[in-house]
Enzyme design. Structure first.
Site, PDB file in Angstrom:
ATOM      1  CB  CYS A  79      33.184 -58.394 -49.393  1.00  0.00           C
ATOM      2  SG  CYS A  79      32.618 -59.512 -47.838  1.00  0.00           S
TER       3      CYS A  79
ATOM      4  CG  HIS B 157      35.904 -55.873 -47.692  1.00  0.00           C
ATOM      5  ND1 HIS B 157      34.698 -55.406 -47.105  1.00  0.00           N
ATOM      6  CD2 HIS B 157      35.877 -57.323 -47.320  1.00  0.00           C
ATOM      7  CE1 HIS B 157      34.239 -56.489 -46.661  1.00  0.00           C
ATOM      8  NE2 HIS B 157      34.763 -57.603 -46.766  1.00  0.00           N
TER       9      HIS B 157
ATOM     10  CG  ASN C 168      33.673 -58.870 -43.580  1.00  0.00           C
ATOM     11  OD1 ASN C 168      33.263 -57.913 -44.137  1.00  0.00           O
ATOM     12  ND2 ASN C 168      34.181 -60.176 -44.175  1.00  0.00           N
TER      13      ASN C 168
HETATM   14  N1  COA Z   1      38.277 -69.398 -32.218  1.00  0.00           N
HETATM   15  C1  COA Z   1      39.162 -70.395 -31.669  1.00  0.00           C
HETATM   16  N2  COA Z   1      39.750 -71.237 -32.489  1.00  0.00           N
HETATM   17  C2  COA Z   1      39.096 -71.360 -33.770  1.00  0.00           C
HETATM   18  C3  COA Z   1      38.175 -70.133 -34.365  1.00  0.00           C
HETATM   19  C4  COA Z   1      37.767 -69.413 -33.304  1.00  0.00           C
HETATM   20  N3  COA Z   1      36.835 -68.557 -33.520  1.00  0.00           N
HETATM   21  N4  COA Z   1      38.132 -70.392 -35.312  1.00  0.00           N
HETATM   22  C5  COA Z   1      38.825 -71.524 -35.898  1.00  0.00           C
HETATM   23  N5  COA Z   1      39.439 -71.963 -34.966  1.00  0.00           N
HETATM   24  C6  COA Z   1      40.420 -73.179 -34.897  1.00  0.00           C
HETATM   25  C7  COA Z   1      40.217 -74.227 -35.905  1.00  0.00           C
HETATM   26  O1  COA Z   1      39.374 -75.114 -35.398  1.00  0.00           O
HETATM   27  C8  COA Z   1      41.520 -74.720 -36.238  1.00  0.00           C
HETATM   28  O2  COA Z   1      41.751 -75.762 -34.832  1.00  0.00           O
HETATM   29  P1  COA Z   1      42.561 -76.971 -35.443  1.00  0.00           P
HETATM   30  O3  COA Z   1      43.910 -76.580 -35.644  1.00  0.00           O
HETATM   31  O4  COA Z   1      42.561 -77.812 -34.071  1.00  0.00           O
HETATM   32  O5  COA Z   1      41.813 -77.624 -36.377  1.00  0.00           O
HETATM   33  C9  COA Z   1      42.331 -73.715 -35.867  1.00  0.00           C
HETATM   34  O6  COA Z   1      41.714 -72.534 -35.095  1.00  0.00           O
HETATM   35  C10 COA Z   1      42.850 -73.002 -37.379  1.00  0.00           C
HETATM   36  O7  COA Z   1      41.811 -72.549 -37.891  1.00  0.00           O
HETATM   37  P2  COA Z   1      42.082 -72.155 -39.494  1.00  0.00           P
HETATM   38  O8  COA Z   1      40.485 -72.051 -40.218  1.00  0.00           O
HETATM   39  O9  COA Z   1      42.931 -72.950 -40.141  1.00  0.00           O
HETATM   40  O10 COA Z   1      42.265 -70.776 -39.015  1.00  0.00           O
HETATM   41  P3  COA Z   1      42.854 -69.730 -40.148  1.00  0.00           P
HETATM   42  O11 COA Z   1      44.447 -69.108 -39.488  1.00  0.00           O
HETATM   43  O12 COA Z   1      42.838 -69.878 -41.420  1.00  0.00           O
HETATM   44  O13 COA Z   1      42.101 -68.284 -39.510  1.00  0.00           O
HETATM   45  C11 COA Z   1      40.086 -66.859 -40.571  1.00  0.00           C
HETATM   46  C12 COA Z   1      40.554 -68.349 -40.039  1.00  0.00           C
HETATM   47  C13 COA Z   1      38.792 -67.186 -40.871  1.00  0.00           C
HETATM   48  C14 COA Z   1      40.447 -66.092 -39.697  1.00  0.00           C
HETATM   49  C15 COA Z   1      41.003 -66.680 -42.045  1.00  0.00           C
HETATM   50  O14 COA Z   1      41.093 -67.842 -42.623  1.00  0.00           O
HETATM   51  C16 COA Z   1      40.636 -65.788 -42.620  1.00  0.00           C
HETATM   52  O15 COA Z   1      40.371 -64.432 -42.266  1.00  0.00           O
HETATM   53  N6  COA Z   1      40.364 -65.933 -44.136  1.00  0.00           N
HETATM   54  C17 COA Z   1      39.703 -65.028 -45.054  1.00  0.00           C
HETATM   55  C18 COA Z   1      38.442 -64.423 -44.431  1.00  0.00           C
HETATM   56  C19 COA Z   1      37.912 -63.551 -45.778  1.00  0.00           C
HETATM   57  O16 COA Z   1      38.535 -62.905 -46.286  1.00  0.00           O
HETATM   58  N7  COA Z   1      36.828 -63.667 -46.165  1.00  0.00           N
HETATM   59  C20 COA Z   1      36.374 -62.973 -47.365  1.00  0.00           C
HETATM   60  C21 COA Z   1      35.450 -61.796 -47.012  1.00  0.00           C
HETATM   61  S1  COA Z   1      34.227 -62.139 -46.114  1.00  0.00           S
END
Ligand code: COA
Length: 341
Positions: free
Chosen positions: A115, A261, A291
């Site tokens: 990124c 980003h 992204n």
């Molecule tokens: N659809 C539905 N449910 C989903 C899902 C999806 N696409 N992806 C994950 N879940 C579920 C998980 O299984 C989890 O379920 P559970 O509570 O039953 O275990 C729940 O949603 C929460 O998951 P979690 O991973 O804790 O969600 P989050 O709030 O952290 O959001 C991201 C996930 C990826 C959106 C977030 O963490 C994020 O954006 N992180 C940073 C990404 C980033 O900056 N990357 C760097 C650049 S590439």
């Protein structure tokens, strides 16, 4: 000393639009979940049947950037290609793009900084220009994520985020005493977080590089500790932005637009509040593209120029964080007499 200015930009998105609703045919997810957690509504992917690689997207964006810069491919002294999804394992996509541009011997360099690839690329181009090793650099950020995503529910946290695309910028050295062009670049990396976001295979440390067992375990797909990356992003982005502003001698008030980003709309909303900049000065386009990793910054830059949100005389702060972990910021000031659309 020479200053590095942007002479032209271009972007290219493949035509296949994939909405959040479309994703529900493969995995257990919903439009509501994706939009609430990330801000994403849709993304563009290359054709499902394959045949379109990262350098193909890059070629389209490059042709537009070259045209706007008034350059022919022969004017390029160096190609820098930022991608985490090269067409093939080696050689790099920069070489493939060089050939597709019809060039014979122009040097080409690939950057694998995910990124922040475009940031590392801008800093590298600037250093080449300031040292006199090159004066006209074609810098491209491009990704084909879609062929490397786990479409099953197992991969849904990562898969819903990523889109394909390409952005390009023609960077040129100019002799001037004016404070224009790339005013500062701040680059960082922390390899201790490498496993927080990675695609493990094919891996040279494994023999063979991709075993049947690894394939079945999905170790050729990207894995992410989303919560940890989120926390690191909201801390590091404001920090590196202040570092870049200080280094450039530019105050936050002088910034016309922040182009961050686009990893998650919520990250950028936190970032905007921590930085203390007005909401309308923060650029968002994650809704439409997801992204696109190394392509994100040049796509957003090209779009902001097209919409005339920025133009001659504008000062822009770019900031990003991603796999590596790497994070970076750049302050750029457009000359008064260039890049109008
Ligand atoms: N659809 C539905 N449910 C989903 C899902 C999806 N696409 N992806 C994950 N879940 C579920 C998980 O299984 C989890 O379920 P559970 O509570 O039953 O275990 C729940 O949603 C929460 O998951 P979690 O991973 O804790 O969600 P989050 O709030 O952290 O959001 C991201 C996930 C990826 C959106 C977030 O963490 C994020 O954006 N992180 C940073 C990404 C980033 O900056 N990357 C760097 C650049 S590439």
């Amino acid at each position: 000393m020479k200053k590095t200015i942007i002479k032209g930009t271009g972007r290219y998105l493949p035509p296949r639009k994939v909405t959040n609703e479309d994703l529900t045919q493969w995995m257990d997810t919903s439009d509501e979940w994706i939009e609430q957690r990330t801000g994403i509504k849709q993304r563009y992917w290359v054709p499902e049947e394959g045949g379109v690689g990262t350098s193909d997207l890059a070629l389209e964006a490059s042709k537009i950037a070259l045209d706007r810069a008034g350059w022919t491919p022969e004017d390029i002294d160096l190609i820098i290609f930022a991608t985490l999804s090269p067409d093939i394992f080696f050689p790099g996509s920069g070489c493939l793009l060089q050939h597709k541009l019809g060039l014979e011997t122009t040097p080409a360099l690939d950057i694998r900084q995910q990124c922040t690839g475009f940031f590392y690329g801008m800093a590298t181009a600037d250093a080449y220009i300031k040292s006199g090793m090159a004066n006209r650099v074609l810098l491209v950020g491009a990704e084909v994520h879609s062929t490397g995503l786990d479409l099953s529910t197992r991969g849904r946290d990562v898969t819903v985020i990523f889109g394909d695309g390409a952005g390009a910028a023609c960077l040129e050295g100019v002799d001037t005493e004016k404070s224009i062009g790339i005013l500062s670049s701040c680059l960082h990396a922390a390899g201790k977080y490498a496993e927080a976001l990675m695609t493990e295979a094919p891996a040279s440390r494994v023999n063979p590089r991709l075993t049947v067992e690894m394939f079945e375990q999905g170790r050729h797909f990207a894995k992410m500790d989303g919560k940890n990356v989120f926390k690191l992003a909201v801390k590091r982005l404001p920090e590196v932005s202040h570092e870049a502003l200080d280094k450039a001698g530019v105050s936050l008030e002088e910034i016309d637009l922040v182009i961050p980003h686009q990893a998650n709309m919520r990250i950028n909303q936190f970032f905007q509040k921590t930085l203390g900049i007005a909401e309308e000065k923060m650029y968002h386009n994650i809704q439409w593209y997801g992204n696109t990793t190394a392509a994100t910054i040049p796509i957003a830059l090209d779009e902001a120029l097209e919409k005339k949100i920025i133009g001659p005389g504008s000062t822009v702060l770019f900031a990003g964080l991603g796999a590596g972990l790497t994070w970076a910021a750049t302050v750029y000031k457009f000359p008064e007499n260039s890049i109008s659309r």
